[in-house]
Design an enzyme around this catalytic site. Sequence first.
Site, PDB file in Angstrom:
ATOM      1  N   SER A  50      50.787  -1.705 -21.113  1.00 49.08           N
ATOM      2  CA  SER A  50      49.675  -2.276 -20.342  1.00 49.08           C
ATOM      3  C   SER A  50      50.065  -3.712 -19.986  1.00 49.08           C
ATOM      4  CB  SER A  50      48.388  -2.279 -21.167  1.00 49.08           C
ATOM      5  OG  SER A  50      48.472  -3.241 -22.201  1.00 49.08           O
ATOM      6  N   ASP A  82      51.938  -0.119 -16.783  1.00 52.77           N
ATOM      7  CA  ASP A  82      50.697   0.608 -16.471  1.00 52.77           C
ATOM      8  C   ASP A  82      49.765  -0.325 -15.683  1.00 52.77           C
ATOM      9  OD1 ASP A  82      49.019   2.820 -16.645  1.00 52.77           O
ATOM     10  OD2 ASP A  82      48.271   2.337 -18.651  1.00 52.77           O
ATOM     11  N   HIS A 180      39.321   6.519 -19.006  1.00 52.37           N
ATOM     12  CA  HIS A 180      40.068   5.791 -20.034  1.00 52.37           C
ATOM     13  C   HIS A 180      39.189   5.592 -21.264  1.00 52.37           C
ATOM     14  CE1 HIS A 180      42.388   4.013 -16.442  1.00 52.37           C
ATOM     15  NE2 HIS A 180      43.208   4.826 -17.070  1.00 52.37           N
ATOM     16  N   HIS A 208      45.438  10.340 -15.654  1.00 51.19           N
ATOM     17  CA  HIS A 208      45.038   9.222 -16.509  1.00 51.19           C
ATOM     18  C   HIS A 208      43.959   9.682 -17.488  1.00 51.19           C
ATOM     19  CE1 HIS A 208      46.993   5.579 -14.710  1.00 51.19           C
ATOM     20  NE2 HIS A 208      47.383   6.546 -13.905  1.00 51.19           N
ATOM     21  N   THR A 211      43.664  10.707 -23.613  1.00 41.82           N
ATOM     22  CA  THR A 211      43.152  10.819 -24.988  1.00 41.82           C
ATOM     23  C   THR A 211      41.826  11.581 -25.015  1.00 41.82           C
ATOM     24  OG1 THR A 211      44.160   8.713 -25.563  1.00 41.82           O
ATOM     25  CG2 THR A 211      42.400   9.498 -27.028  1.00 41.82           C
ATOM     26  N   THR A 233      44.709   5.448 -25.730  1.00 46.61           N
ATOM     27  CA  THR A 233      43.747   5.234 -26.824  1.00 46.61           C
ATOM     28  C   THR A 233      44.192   5.935 -28.109  1.00 46.61           C
ATOM     29  OG1 THR A 233      42.010   5.022 -25.168  1.00 46.61           O
ATOM     30  CG2 THR A 233      41.296   5.465 -27.415  1.00 46.61           C
TER      31      THR A 233
HETATM   32  P1  13P Z   1      43.526   6.908 -22.567  1.00 42.50           P
HETATM   33  O1  13P Z   1      43.423   5.551 -23.144  1.00 42.50           O
HETATM   34  O2  13P Z   1      42.198   7.541 -22.354  1.00 42.50           O
HETATM   35  O3  13P Z   1      44.494   7.773 -23.284  1.00 42.50           O
HETATM   36  O4  13P Z   1      44.103   6.725 -21.067  1.00 42.50           O
HETATM   37  C1  13P Z   1      45.413   6.303 -20.898  1.00 42.50           C
HETATM   38  C2  13P Z   1      45.686   5.917 -19.502  1.00 42.50           C
HETATM   39  O5  13P Z   1      45.299   6.585 -18.576  1.00 42.50           O
HETATM   40  C3  13P Z   1      46.503   4.721 -19.300  1.00 42.50           C
HETATM   41  O6  13P Z   1      46.617   4.378 -17.978  1.00 42.50           O
END
Ligand code: 13P
Length: 284
Positions: A50, A82, A180, A208, A211, A233
Amino acid sequence: MSLENMKAMLSKASNAGYAVGAFNILDYNSTRAVVQAAEETSAPVIIQTSAKTVLFWGCSAIISWVKELAGPSKVPIALHLDHCKDLQLIADCIDAGWSSVMIDASSKPFEENLALSKQVVEMARPKDVTVEAELGAIVGVEDDIHVKQQDAHLADPEQAIEFCAQVGPDCFAPAIGTAHGVYKGVPKIAYDLLEEIAAATTPPIALHGGTGLADEVFKKCISLGCAKVNISTQLKYAFIDGFVAYHNAHDTEYDPLKVIDAQFNELKVGIVKNINLFGSAGMA
Ligand code: 13P
């Protein structure tokens, strides 16, 4: 093996009907867990950072861990930035050695998103760095990107066609109803929209908000054209839970390397499970 960009790994995945996992790392230990999980399963993998993580550690620390771990590895590994809104940070990551970047100008009006995404493709392509771009707005919190429910909207299929034709991203992230963070209810995935966009555009699609999605949801999205699955996540939870659970079970020990090892194992087990589910095991 030196770092690869996402082009070959995603086109191979698209053609063969599996997806490459993209895992958001937090530090050296989580990077090691991603690389070892990929090696154990013989899978291509995307180490994802990130913007917040890059700003926390700095580009040179992250690139040094990734090069040390990916260098001797036999599996294809990409290093991808990302969701990034900041063109200077994108340029810094490209200069430092990231093999792939994402421009997230999805909160801007369509024409502005188009222009900014094109600009990033122009910056990246001469350096053989791949670009992911987003259309629509994915709800939830991804580090310092917050999209409230009322601001979230799915990608428009006509705009998706124009966007991909004009920008030519190497990977396309249309908002299709995933979120997310931690899902509060059962997500409503717009499978018809995903199918329509995948049929009408050429870039591999990124899913995306991985999680918490059910196994069948992953499988269906992959069968409809998602060649990259983002997981963030889950790693945050494993990072903290692995650490805390070990300490709670051995609360007089105070041996940090054992705690770090427990954290590593918790991270790796989850990543291996994802890789097997996405069908990329054995595809290195
Ligand atoms: P999560 O945090 O829901 O796994 O999403 C990850 C994501 O899409 C990162 O860009």
